[in-house]
Design a protein around this motif. Structure first.
Motif, PDB file in Angstrom:
ATOM      1  N   HIS A  80      32.425  34.296  45.620  1.00 39.42           N
ATOM      2  CA  HIS A  80      32.710  34.690  46.926  1.00 39.42           C
ATOM      3  C   HIS A  80      32.467  35.500  47.657  1.00 39.42           C
ATOM      4  N   LEU A  82      30.944  37.189  51.521  1.00 41.97           N
ATOM      5  CA  LEU A  82      31.932  37.393  52.858  1.00 41.97           C
ATOM      6  C   LEU A  82      30.879  37.136  53.425  1.00 41.97           C
ATOM      7  N   ASN A 191      42.670  35.753  48.567  1.00 41.48           N
ATOM      8  CA  ASN A 191      41.358  35.419  49.041  1.00 41.48           C
ATOM      9  C   ASN A 191      40.873  34.031  48.950  1.00 41.48           C
ATOM     10  N   LEU A 193      38.350  32.801  47.316  1.00 43.97           N
ATOM     11  CA  LEU A 193      37.763  32.332  46.385  1.00 43.97           C
ATOM     12  C   LEU A 193      39.591  32.358  45.190  1.00 43.97           C
ATOM     13  N   ARG A 197      40.272  28.901  42.981  1.00 39.64           N
ATOM     14  CA  ARG A 197      40.263  28.237  42.064  1.00 39.64           C
ATOM     15  C   ARG A 197      41.014  27.875  42.530  1.00 39.64           C
TER      16      ARG A 197
END
Lengths: 225, 622
Positions: A80, A82, A191, A193, A197
């Motif tokens: 993940h 940013l 978010n 990630l 998933r």
């Protein structure tokens, strides 16, 4: 080989320009073939969060990804990242929960893209509703390397749409709605990630409903490029 | 990269199996998890050709495990797991089928083995798990758990606490010589041996009561005043057992032998030293009490003692033994007081304990179940003596907190004061009658133990009953049916079935649905094989020796019994401290997920044992 003439042309055209950029690694796609089994394919499931939907005025805020190998989601591959934004995150923070403060310590778009490209080698990318994410990725690639990305991908939303169409159904195609049809629990956290998933799990479910992954050919999955 | 615990890690952390792990270990596990999906009707063959799989845990959906004969072995839902290696080693091949679209996690074998090697709880759980598939677990490489206080005290053998070597003398020495030996060596007891064999014991008290008080000359041989063939224990005997021998026989010196040769002497003070143990002082106070009021004062301290035992993590069966030995002592003392009041009993008799007291499994709040037996030649007049006698004792026990039996199964009820012949007739009636009432009685009365009086009477009765029951297959079948009514509280998908109404809403009854089931199983098998043991653990062990139950099942049942009894005891301890009424209820929400999981496993095992019992004895009804 599934690559269309158009794809080969693009690849040929890009070869020179991309030679000196990290994109070069993507030009070698010998590891992917429509006749290989799904089990033998490495999938990179990606989800992007943007400050808005308009590619011209908005930008990438974060990217999440996870790898599927052997028809299994490899948990340790979850990432993940940013992305540092020039403009504040603005209104979209309300959706994504990414605050200016946490973005401030993030990486630049270029370095995140470099990391992503490393993962993309010899992999099929997977998105849920691919067009928007791809538009933003291409824009970022162009801004940094003056050269677009070239990769095969599939779209779980399109896969689902095709499946429903064959059953004569018209049902919701949002990620949560698709997951529900496969008995997958709704994802509480949103978010990049978590959504990547969630998309990966959806793909595993879709593959399972298409047949035995060891025998199922990659070509059956509506591959695009 | 953003530091965050991902969804998989959060899920693992909330699971029974892993919730006690450190953040670091959870992260390690999480990094070795592979997520897979299988649609309804599919099979899960966890033989991942790239990486062997150590454990499969269901994230969503459900699975079922069936054996080659398509018999259902297990159903799994969210949070349940199976261990592929154990399934593949099971004597019969088993298949894992998807019942409902299933997302599951595979933990790599390397990671699973390493976490198992480092974590006792997980390795223990895996052992109980493999028992359900009848696989003998590989020898555990985990270091032995550190001994807790209880283990240091109660698991200790007498060897470490006795005075050794024993001071021995020949039976031919004079009393004066014996007294000199004891004085010179500063000992309070002397072992008398002949050819290195223990033949007697001479104590300070014997010198006082049998020599000085009787005016016997100190030039006489010691053999005339010593206690012949004294109680003794082996060096390997555990301390708490030695303590029970001393308590039950009222002696303060216990010779310890090794291969029949005296090895040392264990004194009451040694046990005190081992643990300033209150049961002993309580027993002494009981034996010194001269009125019922005094006795009830002493008995009022019992709950505090039990709480202390629980806090020390004493094993439940040991707590049961200690409580029982105290109620035995209370009963005996009351009998003595009754004798003082009404005179000696006019005929041969015995005081019988039934139910939990007989099984030595009494807990706080157990009530009375007792009766009287007389020799066959007791006249009606002689029997008449026992009316007041029994009432005195029953009332006395009630005053001591061991409440009257609501079903009036007490010696004060003339129905339960019978001669040996009368009892034999009654038992025959129960065994042959097959009425529900007879079966209810059977389950209480078949556990019997003499507390005071003539043991031979009880032994003859027991032998008679065992022979009678053993051959009556219909009776055994009905007892089995009766026992099946107490089923473990597990529903579909191994969810707890909680009490639906009354004061105990949403709780589990650990006695009715847990320990009682195991007690019933042990009783039925013992009856079928004419085993004379009464204590449940002893029965199970005897069943294994007699070959009526497999070693694995016995071991598992003993574990399950201990586990459930322990939970019950701890819950009672908490209730007592909070001032609540003591019952057998437990709110599963008060348990940690790991304990909850183990409890489910224990219940599951009890259910399997019940099925096996049904298969074995159920046919008698046909």
């Amino acid at each position: 080989m599934f690559y269309s003439l158009q794809y080969r042309y693009k690849k040929w055209r890009l070869k020179k320009r991309a030679a000196k950029t990290p994109l070069k690694a993507l030009l070698d796609t010998s590891g992917i073939d429509t006749t290989q089994s799904v089990s033998d394919t490495r999938f990179l499931v990606v989800d992007c969060e943007m400050s808005g939907l308009d590619v011209n005025s908005c930008q990438l805020l974060s990217i999440g990804w996870v790898v599927i190998e052997n028809n299994r989601l490899v948990n340790s591959s979850s990432r993940h990242l940013l992305i540092h934004a020039d403009r504040g995150a603005g209104d979209s923070t309300r959706i994504h929960g990414l605050h200016d403060a946490s973005i401030a310590g993030a990486k630049s778009a270029a370095s995140v893209l470099t990391l992503l490209i490393k993962q993309m080698v010899n992999s099929v990318l997977v998105f849920h509703h691919a067009p928007i994410d791809i538009r933003f990725l291409q824009k970022t690639a162009y801004e940094n390397y003056r050269c677009p990305l070239l990769f095969p991908y599939l779209d779980t939303m399109a896969l689902e749409k095709r499946r429903l169409a064959m059953q004569g159904k018209h049902e919701g195609l949002r990620l949560a709605q698709c997951r529900e049809r496969y008995g997958l629990a709704s994802v509480t956290q949103h978010n990049a990630l978590a959504d990547a998933r969630a998309t990966a799990e959806l793909l595993l479910a879709q593959i399972s409903h298409l047949g035995n992954a060891d025998k199922l050919l990659l070509g059956r999955l509506d591959l695009r490029c | 990269m953003v530091a965050e615990t991902n969804d998989v890690q959060n899920f693992l952390a909330s699971q029974a199996l892993f919730q006690h792990l450190s953040q670091e270990n959870l992260e390690y596990l999480s990094n070795n998890i592979y997520v897979a999906y299988q649609k309804t009707g599919g099979q899960i063959v966890p033989e991942n050709n790239v990486k062997p799989v150590g454990l499969v845990m269901v994230r969503s959906g459900s699975l079922e495990i069936r054996d080659a004969g398509n018999n259902l072995i297990d159903r799994l839902s969210t949070g349940d797991f199976f261990i592929p290696r154990i399934l593949s080693q099971a004597p019969e091949s088993v298949a894992v089928r998807v019942l409902e679209d299933c997302l599951y996690y595979e933990l790599s074998d390397a990671a699973f083995q390493s976490i198992k090697a480092n974590d006792n709880d997980i390795s223990r759980l895996c052992e109980t798990y493999s028992r359900t598939y009848q696989v003998i677990p590989e020898p555990s490489t985990t270091p032995a758990k550190k001994a807790t206080f209880t283990e240091t005290y109660l698991d200790e053998t007498v060897q470490g606490y006795m005075t050794a070597p024993a001071f021995c003398a020949s039976p031919n020495i004079t009393i004066r010589r014996a007294a000199q030996l004891m004085t010179n060596n500063k000992i309070s007891s002397l072992l008398i041996t002949e050819d290195e064999k223990l033949v007697g014991i001479m104590t300070d008290r014997d010198l006082r009561t049998r020599v000085v008080a009787q005016g016997i000359a100190d030039t006489e041989a010691v053999s005339g005043v010593m206690t012949t063939t004294p109680y003794c224990v082996d060096v390997k005997c555990r301390l708490h057992q030695a303590q029970l021998v001393m308590m039950s026989s009222g002696i303060h010196h216990l010779p310890v032998v090794e291969n029949d040769k005296p090895a040392g002497m264990l004194c009451m003070s040694d046990i005190m030293r081992a643990n300033n143990i209150e049961p002993l002082s309580l027993t002494r106070s009981i034996n010194n009490a001269s009125t019922v009021a005094e006795l009830s004062g002493v008995a009022a301290k019992m709950p505090d003692l039990v709480i202390k035992l629980i806090e020390r993590d004493t094993r439940p069966y040991e707590v049961g033994e200690i409580i029982t030995s105290l109620s035995d002592a209370l009963t005996r003392r009351l009998i003595r007081l009754a004798e003082n009041e009404f005179g000696k009993p006019p005929c041969s008799w015995a005081w019988l304990a039934f139910g939990s007291q007989a099984r030595q499994e009494q807990m706080l709040g157990s009530d009375q179940d007792n009766a009287l037996i007389f020799s066959n030649d007791a006249t009606a007049e002689q029997q008449g003596y026992f009316g007041k006698f029994a009432l005195f004792i029953n009332d006395g026990l009630d005053a001591c907190g061991i409440h009257r039996c609501p079903g009036e199964i007490m010696a004060c009820n003339p129905k339960w004061r019978l001669t040996l012949q009368g009892w034999q007739k009654t038992f025959s009636y129960w065994i042959e009658e097959r009425s529900p009432k007879a079966l209810m009685h059977a389950s209480i009365f078949f556990d019997m133990r003499p507390v005071a009086g003539d043991r031979d009477l009880v032994d003859s009765l027991r032998d008679y009953v065992l022979q009678k029951a053993k051959t009556n297959t219909i009776f055994l079948a009905l007892m089995t049916d009766n026992a099946m009514q107490h089923s473990p509280p597990l529903g579909f998908f191994k969810q707890f079935v909680l009490e639906k109404d009354g004061d105990h809403i949403n709780t589990l009854d650990l006695k009715k649905r847990g320990t009682i089931s195991i007690v019933d199983i042990a009783r039925n098998y013992s009856l079928s094989a004419a085993l004379s043991e009464v204590n449940t653990i002893a029965r199970l062990q005897a069943m294994e020796t007699a070959g009526v139950m497999s070693r694995e099942l016995v071991a598992s049942l003993i574990d399950a019994h201990e586990f459930i009894a322990d939970l019950r005891l701890k819950a009672q301890g908490v209730k007592f401290r909070d001032g609540d009424t003591i019952d057998n209820q437990l709110d599963p929400k008060s348990l940690s997920p790991l304990v909850r999981h183990q409890l489910k496993e224990a219940f599951n095992l009890v259910r399997q044992a019940q099925m096996a019992m049904k298969a074995r004895f159920g046919a008698g009804v046909l």
